[in-house]
Design an enzyme around this catalytic site. Structure first.
Site, short mmCIF file in Angstrom:
data_model
loop_
_atom_site.label_atom_id
_atom_site.label_comp_id
_atom_site.label_asym_id
_atom_site.label_seq_id
_atom_site.Cartn_x
_atom_site.Cartn_y
_atom_site.Cartn_z
N TYR A 142 -5.83 -3.67 4.21
CA TYR A 142 -5.90 -2.37 4.89
C TYR A 142 -5.31 -1.25 4.03
O TYR A 142 -5.60 -0.08 4.24
CB TYR A 142 -5.16 -2.40 6.24
CG TYR A 142 -5.84 -3.23 7.31
CD1 TYR A 142 -7.06 -3.85 7.08
CD2 TYR A 142 -5.27 -3.37 8.56
CE1 TYR A 142 -7.68 -4.62 8.05
CE2 TYR A 142 -5.88 -4.13 9.55
CZ TYR A 142 -7.08 -4.75 9.29
OH TYR A 142 -7.68 -5.52 10.25
N LYS A 193 -5.82 -18.15 4.38
CA LYS A 193 -7.14 -18.63 3.97
C LYS A 193 -6.99 -19.07 2.52
O LYS A 193 -7.68 -18.61 1.61
CB LYS A 193 -8.15 -17.48 4.14
CG LYS A 193 -9.60 -17.86 3.96
CD LYS A 193 -10.18 -18.63 5.12
CE LYS A 193 -11.63 -18.99 4.83
NZ LYS A 193 -12.17 -19.98 5.77
N ASP A 225 -9.67 -19.45 10.17
CA ASP A 225 -10.84 -19.77 11.02
C ASP A 225 -10.47 -20.87 12.02
O ASP A 225 -10.83 -20.79 13.21
CB ASP A 225 -12.05 -20.17 10.17
CG ASP A 225 -11.70 -21.07 9.00
OD1 ASP A 225 -10.50 -21.24 8.69
OD2 ASP A 225 -12.63 -21.63 8.38
N ASP A 249 -4.24 -8.77 12.95
CA ASP A 249 -4.90 -7.77 13.78
C ASP A 249 -5.88 -8.47 14.73
O ASP A 249 -5.89 -8.24 15.95
CB ASP A 249 -5.67 -6.82 12.83
CG ASP A 249 -6.26 -5.62 13.54
OD1 ASP A 249 -6.03 -5.47 14.76
OD2 ASP A 249 -6.96 -4.84 12.88
N ASP A 253 -5.16 -9.76 18.97
CA ASP A 253 -6.02 -9.29 20.07
C ASP A 253 -6.66 -10.47 20.79
O ASP A 253 -6.79 -10.47 22.02
CB ASP A 253 -7.11 -8.35 19.54
CG ASP A 253 -6.65 -6.90 19.53
OD1 ASP A 253 -5.44 -6.67 19.76
OD2 ASP A 253 -7.48 -6.01 19.27
#
Ligand code: NAD
Length: 359
Positions: A142, A193, A225, A249, A253
């Site tokens: 980001y 990952k 994943d 992020d 959620d």
């Protein structure tokens, strides 16, 4: 006695209603002699734009910098969405994160037994779920440079971003993760990952190194994943999940939606000295603002996190959390958590009920 200097930034929409109820509860704990309170209120978001032309005025930022902690309501006002981006209410929260160097975001996701039926998953899968997601907030893809959209030699456009984490950035969030696990169930699952991304291989290596300083915490690693799947399959397996900005992020959620009740979820954003900004995860809810309908529990639980993480007042934090549990079991309930047999109430009535439960 400890004096807690708190900046109260109510913001927009339901923000003033819900923070008012949380402040009433903090004041009750102060009256009971647990601590002394020094509260300073200031406008933020759309309210600040209207009163002084900027969503994060200099005076509000100074107040937040001088306080030990910030209790934040919510920002967002659809009527200001046509303003230039830097003047929109939501910029206030980004500005506070940046200026206060809040790099660690803590989001608990709990399913209270009474609300298990409100989850999108089967009650038996989620009832009793109690996990904490710790997301790094100031690094990763980001913010990594270079980034942009460029024209290739063949005339085609190409978009690119850079995933980056320095060792020190990983190390400081890892310490937050292990220390949070020590305050809970002593299990930390680091999500990465590492099979594909070099950045997250370093993440895994550094988290593993830091783990040697916390022999009482069991560390595990999981690919992102798989973590997304496991949150849906068996969310109760997790205690603390630690992850970078982008994965966090998305996963935070996902986890919050498993609880089925947006009015119940608190959050904390911490700096390196445990100074923090505490806020409910929901927004300003313009559809119910000013109608005395909002559920203040997420803000009250945010205040409990403040007592725990910034001030180290575990007993007072638990007192607030237990008040929430008691009212959930007996009622009354705001519309978002209504159940057959429970009396209904509004935001101020819920504040009264929580005060009564606090004793
Ligand atoms: P929202 O979270 O404000 O509301 C979504 C739905 O949940 C609405 O139906 C609302 O009534 C309900 N809801 C939210 N909080 C509730 C509570 N405490 N009690 C009962 N019901 C509650 O999301 P939105 O409508 O998409 O966004 C509204 C504004 O909030 C936008 O301007 C958005 O940018 C802003 N926002 C701010 C933050 C923040 O301050 N950190 C976070 C998310 C959204």
């Amino acid at each position: 006695m400890k004096t807690l200097h708190i900046a109260v930034l109510p913001g927009d929409g339901i923000g003033p209603e819900i923070t008012h109820q949380a402040v009433r509860l903090l004041q009750r704990l102060a009256e009971q002699g647990h601590f002394a309170l020094e509260l300073d209120h200031a406008d933020v978001g759309g309210a600040a734009y209207r009163s002084s032309g900027h969503p994060l005025p200099e005076a509000t930022l100074r107040l937040a910098q001088q306080a030990d902690a910030v209790l934040f309501g919510s920002v967002g006002d659809f009527s200001l969405d046509t303003l230039p981006r830097e003047l929109r209410p939501e910029q206030a929260i980004l500005g506070l994160r940046k200026h206060l160097q809040l790099f660690a975001n803590l989001r608990p996701a709990m399913v209270y037994p009474e609300l298990a039926a409100a989850s999108s998953l089967k009650p038996e899968v989620v009832a009793g779920m109690d996990l904490l997601i710790i997301r790094e907030l100031t690094g990763d893809i980001y913010f990594g440079q270079p980034r942009g959209i460029r024209i290739l030699e063949n005339g085609e456009r190409e978009g690119f971003d850079t995933m980056r984490y320095s060792e020190s950035e990983i190390r400081r969030i890892a310490h937050i993760g292990f220390q949070a696990a020590q305050k809970r169930g002593h299990r930390l699952c680091s999500v990465d990952k590492a099979n594909v991304l070099e950045t997250t291989q370093l993440w895994r290596d550094v988290v593993t190194e830091v783990s040697s300083e916390y022999p009482d915490v069991a560390l595990s690693h999981m690919y992102v994943d798989n973590a997304a799947m496991q949150l849906l399959k068996n969310p109760k397996q997790f205690d603390v999940m630690l992850t970078g900005n982008m994965f966090g992020d998305i996963l935070s959620d996902e986890a919050s939606m498993l609880t089925g009740s947006i009015g119940m979820l608190p959050s904390a954003s911490l700096d390196a000295n445990n100074k923090g900004l505490y806020e409910p995860i929901h927004g300003s809810a313009p559809d119910i603002a000013g109608k005395d309908l909002a559920n203040p529990m997420a803000t009250v639980l945010s205040a409990a996190m403040m007592l725990r993480y910034t001030f180290g007042l575990e007993a007072s934090a638990v007192a607030l959390e237990n008040a929430v549990r008691r009212v959930l079991a007996t009622g009354p309930a705001t519309a978002d958590i209504a159940r057959p047999g429970l009396a209904s109430t509004g935001c101020s009535g819920m504040g009264d009920a929580l005060l009564a439960a606090l004793g």
